[in-house]
Design a protein around this motif. Structure first.
Motif, PDB file in Angstrom:
ATOM      1  N   ARG A  45       0.827  -1.202   0.000  1.00 12.69           N
ATOM      2  CA  ARG A  45       0.000   0.000   0.000  1.00 12.69           C
ATOM      3  C   ARG A  45       0.869   1.264   0.000  1.00 12.69           C
ATOM      4  O   ARG A  45       0.582   2.228  -0.702  1.00 12.69           O
ATOM      5  CB  ARG A  45      -0.928   0.022   1.219  1.00 12.69           C
ATOM      6  CG  ARG A  45      -2.129  -0.884   1.124  1.00 12.69           C
ATOM      7  CD  ARG A  45      -3.249  -0.400   2.039  1.00 12.69           C
ATOM      8  NE  ARG A  45      -2.788   0.029   3.348  1.00 12.69           N
ATOM      9  CZ  ARG A  45      -2.670  -0.758   4.414  1.00 12.69           C
ATOM     10  NH1 ARG A  45      -2.966  -2.046   4.307  1.00 12.69           N
ATOM     11  NH2 ARG A  45      -2.261  -0.274   5.574  1.00 12.69           N
ATOM     12  N   SER A  91      -4.406  -1.345  -6.984  1.00  9.17           N
ATOM     13  CA  SER A  91      -4.994  -1.080  -5.661  1.00  9.17           C
ATOM     14  C   SER A  91      -6.202  -1.967  -5.430  1.00  9.17           C
ATOM     15  O   SER A  91      -6.406  -2.502  -4.329  1.00  9.17           O
ATOM     16  CB  SER A  91      -5.398   0.397  -5.544  1.00  9.17           C
ATOM     17  OG  SER A  91      -4.268   1.234  -5.617  1.00  9.17           O
ATOM     18  N   LYS A  95      -6.661  -4.786  -2.490  1.00  5.94           N
ATOM     19  CA  LYS A  95      -7.776  -4.697  -1.543  1.00  5.94           C
ATOM     20  C   LYS A  95      -8.573  -5.987  -1.515  1.00  5.94           C
ATOM     21  O   LYS A  95      -8.968  -6.469  -0.444  1.00  5.94           O
ATOM     22  CB  LYS A  95      -8.684  -3.524  -1.925  1.00  5.94           C
ATOM     23  CG  LYS A  95      -9.776  -3.236  -0.912  1.00  5.94           C
ATOM     24  CD  LYS A  95     -10.531  -1.980  -1.273  1.00  5.94           C
ATOM     25  CE  LYS A  95     -11.592  -1.671  -0.211  1.00  5.94           C
ATOM     26  NZ  LYS A  95     -12.338  -0.423  -0.532  1.00  5.94           N
TER      27      LYS A  95
END
Length: 340
Positions: A45, A91, A95
């Motif tokens: 991240r 991303s 996730k």
């Protein structure tokens, strides 16, 4: 060089360098046996966010730039745009992996983040350096390239060994297939293979052990053994998709271009030695090298291969854009460059 252009390029290079370090910190293999994958997830991240901030800052500087734009600067803008767009997909994958209870999902997603970020950032670094007239930092990229070359050689050997597992006797075939996987696991490059590939190897090894430990003569067992062999051969073919990696494609284009350009200066032994660097790229080339095909036949094979992977012909000579200074090339490529 105008001060504004120089300052913009130096700023971009500095931002890219910081983002590269964040991406390199994603050491996914270290978390395979033990370790909190939440830490790995956090590192991924951070790298994504740092890259996003870097691209945003570079994009803002480019939007505000008032001078004439050299071609490399226009391409840098394009590279930043594409890089920013790809961040959203990465991303999302990260996730989704976080919600999966299987730690392998996080490890696999983080590995992909590292790989894709390094490729994207390297493109931006190369273009910024073209504007500045300096050499890019390519050590991390060359490490990735050497790992990819080692993986391809291992998979090429696996393909050759897999051709000997097509026996009528299902048990014998599975035992031979299991041996080929054990050899793959024992190779020095195995820890550097993609996580997904290593997951499939472990799964196949477990299934083969279970099959060999059970009933091996019933019709049901023989059918399940045949299906298992089918899965094994599918893996062997899928593994060679390693050739789709951009760093291998770029390496092979350059190698083929240089080999063909210096062809008349090389002895037959030198041609064979240099061509073997490409083992695993193409089954036809591997076969020709294996039987030591004639020089003429080998050249035709190499020319056809270069055309298939995107080589261009100009005024009778194969050409490809060089992305590295000679001093940074792997030994296999540097030998050719130093001949010229």
């Amino acid at each position: 060089m105008p001060d504004e252009l120089s300052e913009l390029s130096k700023h971009a290079k500095g931002l890219v360098a910081s983002a590269v370090q964040a991406a390199l910190a994603i050491d996914a293999p270290a978390f395979e046996e033990e370790g909190d994958v939440a830490v790995l997830h956090r590192l991924a991240r951070v790298a994504l966010e740092q890259t996003r901030e870097a691209y945003g800052a570079i994009s803002e500087r480019l939007d505000n730039y008032s001078g004439d734009r050299p071609r490399a600067l226009v391409r840098l803008a394009d590279a930043v745009f594409v890089g920013r767009f790809a961040l959203g997909g990465l991303s999302g994958e990260l996730k989704r992996a976080e919600t999966n209870k299987d730690s392998w999902s996080v490890i696999r997603a983080a590995s992909k983040v590292r790989r894709e970020l390094l490729r994207s950032l390297r493109s931006a670094d190369l273009l910024a350096c073209q504007v500045l007239g300096c050499e890019p930092e390519t050590e991390y990229y060359l490490d990735e390239l050497q790992q990819a070359l080692a993986a391809r050689r291992a998979y090429a050997k696996l393909r050759t060994e897999a051709s000997r597992t097509n026996e009528r006797d299902v048990e014998l075939s599975i035992r031979r297939a299991a041996t080929t996987l054990a050899k793959l696991v024992g190779r020095e490059c195995y820890p550097d293979l993609r996580i997904h590939d290593r997951m499939l190897v472990r799964q196949l090894q477990r299934q083969m052990r279970e099959w060999l430990a059970g009933d091996k003569v019933s019709e049901v067992s023989i059918l399940s053994g045949q299906r298992l062999l089918g899965e094994y051969h599918n893996f062997v073919e899928i593994a060679l998709e390693v050739n789709k990696r951009p760093e291998l494609l770029e390496h092979d284009q350059l190698m083929l271009t240089q080999l063909l350009a210096t062809w008349d200066e090389l002895t037959d032994e030198e041609v064979l030695r240099e061509a073997r660097v490409l083992m695993g790229r193409d089954a036809e080339l591997d076969e020709a090298l294996g039987r030591k095909a004639s020089r003429l036949e080998l050249r035709v094979c190499l020319e056809q291969l270069l055309a298939r992977i995107g080589g261009k012909v100009s005024a009778g000579s194969w050409v490809v854009e060089r992305a590295h200074p000679v001093s940074k090339l792997p030994e296999s490529q540097r030998r050719f460059s130093e001949r010229k």
